[in-house]
Write a protein that holds these residues in place. Structure first.
Motif, PDB file in Angstrom:
ATOM      1  N   THR A 289      -7.241   1.255   0.888  1.00 63.30           N
ATOM      2  CA  THR A 289      -7.228   2.718   0.779  1.00 63.30           C
ATOM      3  C   THR A 289      -8.758   3.072   0.746  1.00 63.30           C
ATOM      4  O   THR A 289      -9.086   4.027  -0.096  1.00 63.30           O
ATOM      5  N   GLY A 290      -9.434   2.413   2.035  1.00 64.51           N
ATOM      6  CA  GLY A 290     -10.524   2.879   2.461  1.00 64.51           C
ATOM      7  C   GLY A 290     -10.567   4.090   3.145  1.00 64.51           C
ATOM      8  O   GLY A 290     -11.974   3.491   3.605  1.00 64.51           O
TER       9      GLY A 290
ATOM     10  N   ARG B 207       2.470  -1.726  -8.954  1.00 67.08           N
ATOM     11  CA  ARG B 207       0.514  -2.532  -9.293  1.00 67.08           C
ATOM     12  C   ARG B 207       1.915  -3.725 -10.126  1.00 67.08           C
ATOM     13  O   ARG B 207       1.187  -4.831 -10.192  1.00 67.08           O
ATOM     14  N   PHE B 208       2.959  -4.224 -10.847  1.00 68.82           N
ATOM     15  CA  PHE B 208       3.695  -5.299 -11.472  1.00 68.82           C
ATOM     16  C   PHE B 208       3.989  -6.049 -10.184  1.00 68.82           C
ATOM     17  O   PHE B 208       3.550  -7.086  -9.879  1.00 68.82           O
ATOM     18  N   VAL B 209       4.461  -5.223  -8.289  1.00 65.77           N
ATOM     19  CA  VAL B 209       4.743  -6.367  -7.562  1.00 65.77           C
ATOM     20  C   VAL B 209       3.298  -7.022  -6.935  1.00 65.77           C
ATOM     21  O   VAL B 209       3.175  -8.540  -6.727  1.00 65.77           O
ATOM     22  N   LYS B 210       2.319  -6.193  -6.807  1.00 64.67           N
ATOM     23  CA  LYS B 210       1.121  -6.590  -6.824  1.00 64.67           C
ATOM     24  C   LYS B 210       0.105  -7.958  -7.823  1.00 64.67           C
ATOM     25  O   LYS B 210      -0.031  -8.707  -6.958  1.00 64.67           O
ATOM     26  N   SER B 211       0.670  -7.718  -9.032  1.00 64.94           N
ATOM     27  CA  SER B 211       0.334  -8.759  -9.399  1.00 64.94           C
ATOM     28  C   SER B 211       0.883  -9.864  -9.463  1.00 64.94           C
ATOM     29  O   SER B 211       0.486 -11.118  -8.928  1.00 64.94           O
ATOM     30  N   LEU B 212       2.190  -9.502  -8.874  1.00 68.38           N
ATOM     31  CA  LEU B 212       2.829 -10.957  -8.657  1.00 68.38           C
ATOM     32  C   LEU B 212       2.095 -12.070  -7.122  1.00 68.38           C
ATOM     33  O   LEU B 212       2.141 -12.906  -6.546  1.00 68.38           O
ATOM     34  N   PHE B 213       2.104 -10.889  -6.279  1.00 70.63           N
ATOM     35  CA  PHE B 213       1.571 -11.695  -4.654  1.00 70.63           C
ATOM     36  C   PHE B 213       0.067 -11.896  -5.438  1.00 70.63           C
ATOM     37  O   PHE B 213      -0.765 -12.592  -4.286  1.00 70.63           O
TER      38      PHE B 213
ATOM     39  N   ASN C 115       0.824  -1.201   0.101  1.00 69.42           N
ATOM     40  CA  ASN C 115       0.377  -0.286   0.017  1.00 69.42           C
ATOM     41  C   ASN C 115       1.160   1.203  -0.195  1.00 69.42           C
ATOM     42  O   ASN C 115       0.995   2.089   0.917  1.00 69.42           O
ATOM     43  N   GLN C 116       1.726   1.818  -0.867  1.00 67.98           N
ATOM     44  CA  GLN C 116       1.892   3.099  -1.191  1.00 67.98           C
ATOM     45  C   GLN C 116       3.003   3.224  -2.351  1.00 67.98           C
ATOM     46  O   GLN C 116       2.420   2.055  -3.160  1.00 67.98           O
ATOM     47  N   SER C 117       3.080   4.111  -2.721  1.00 69.79           N
ATOM     48  CA  SER C 117       2.945   4.463  -4.258  1.00 69.79           C
ATOM     49  C   SER C 117       4.429   4.632  -4.548  1.00 69.79           C
ATOM     50  O   SER C 117       5.246   5.695  -4.232  1.00 69.79           O
TER      51      SER C 117
END
Length: 291
Positions: free
Chosen positions: A181-182, A107-113, A100-102
Motif C-alpha cells: 500500500t505504500g 476486506r472480509f477475505v482479508k479478515s479471514l486470512f 492487494n486488489q480492489s
C-alpha cells in the motif's frame, strides 16, 4: 556563523529537551533489556539453585552444555524451525499480492486470512493437539486412521512447526500488505511501460520496493523460530524423549524443573549469541543494499 548558531541558548535548550524526552526510554531499555542480558551472562558462570548462595564455576556450565546430547537435539530442532518457518515470508507475500486488489468483499477475505494471527499461541497449540489426536482428531478422519504425530519422535517437531506456520503466514502477509500500500504507483507504471510484466515486474520493480518489509518479515520470523516455546510447551512439553525440544524450552526446563539457573543462563547466552549474529548479518545486508 554555524558555531554561534549551534551554541545559542535556543539550540542548547532543544538539545536538553531532546535528551530529557529520550531519558525515560533509555532508562527503560537499560532496566528491562541491558540489565537482564548482563545479569544472564554473569549468572552463566555460576552454579545457583535460586535459594542458596551462588558458586562460581567459570566455564563449567558451557562445558557441560556442549557435552549434552539434548543440547545438540535442541540446536538441530532450532535449525529445522528456522528453515521451515522461513516458508512464511514467501507464502505471506503470495497472499498479500492476492489480497492487494480492489474487489468487492476483499476486506472480509482479508479478515479471514488475518484471523489466525490474533489467536493466542496456547489456543493454537490446543487446537492443533486436538487436530492431531489419533483417537478422535480431524486428522484421523481425513487420513482414515490415527496418526500419532505428536507421539512420534520423528514427526513431533514437524507437527508443531505446521501449527506455528498457521499464525506466522498472516503476520508476514500483513507486513507485505503494508509495504504494497505504500509503494509508488508511478514506478510500477514506468516498469509496465518498459515492458515489464508478471514475474519480471515482481522481481525488478515490486520486490525492490518491498525490501524493508522483507527485512522485517525475515528477521521477525527467524527470531520467532529461535525463541519458539509456547507451542512446544502446550503440545509436547519437549517430548517424546526430548525429541521436539528447542533451546528456549531446554532453558526453561533446566531452570523451572531442575532449579539449575546458572546452566539455564548459559543456554540463554548461546541462544542470544545466535540471534545477535543473525540480526547483525541481516542488518549488514540491508545497509549494503541501501547503498
Amino acid at each position: 556563523m554555524t558555531t554561534q548558531t549551534s551554541s545559542s541558548p535556543l539550540a542548547r535548550r532543544r538539545r536538553r529537551s531532546a535528551l530529557l524526552f529520550l531519558l525515560p526510554a533509555c532508562a527503560m531499555f537499560a532496566i528491562y533489556v541491558l540489565y537482564p542480558i548482563v545479569s544472564s551472562i554473569v549468572l552463566s558462570f555460576y552454579s545457583w539453585d535460586g535459594v542458596s548462595a551462588r558458586t562460581f564455576v567459570g566455564l563449567a556450565n558451557y562445558r557441560e552444555l556442549v557435552g549434552t546430547d539434548t543440547f545438540y537435539t535442541a540446536l538441530e530442532n532450532n535449525l529445522i524451525w528456522l528453515v521451515l518457518l522461513l516458508l512464511a515470508p514467501p507464502i505471506g507475500l503470495v497472499f498479500a499480492l492476492y489480497l492487494n486488489q480492489s474487489v468487492k468483499g476483499i476486506r472480509f477475505v482479508k479478515s479471514l486470512f488475518f484471523a489466525p494471527f490474533v489467536v493466542p499461541g496456547v489456543v493454537i497449540g490446543l487446537v492443533f493437539s486436538w487436530f492431531y489426536d489419533p483417537a478422535f482428531g480431524l486428522l484421523r478422519v481425513l487420513a482414515g486412521h490415527g496418526v500419532p504425530v505428536l507421539g512420534n519422535e520423528h514427526m513431533a517437531t514437524f507437527g508443531i512447526i505446521a501449527a506455528a506456520l498457521w499464525p506466522q503466514i498472516p503476520f508476514c502477509m500483513i507486513l507485505f500488505l503494508t509495504g504494497l500500500t505504500g509503494m509508488n504507483p508511478e514506478i510500477i507504471e514506468a516498469g509496465r511501460l518498459e515492458g515489464a510484466k508478471g514475474w519480471s515486474l515482481l522481481w525488478h520493480v515490486v520486490l525492490p520496493q518491498l525490501r524493508p518489509a522483507t527485512f522485517m518479515a525475515v528477521t521477525l520470523t527467524v527470531i520467532g523460530a529461535l525463541r519458539s516455546f509456547d507451542l512446544i510447551s502446550v503440545m509436547t512439553s519437549g517430548g517424546p524423549f526430548d525429541s521436539s525440544t528447542v533451546l528456549a524450552y531446554f532453558m526453561y526446563d533446566q531452570a523451572i524443573k531442575y532449579f539449575r539457573f546458572g546452566y539455564s543462563a548459559a543456554i540463554a547466552v548461546v541462544l542470544f549469541l545466535i540471534m545477535i549474529i543473525f540480526i547483525a548479518y541481516q542488518l549488514r545486508r540491508l545497509l549494503r543494499a541501501e547503498r
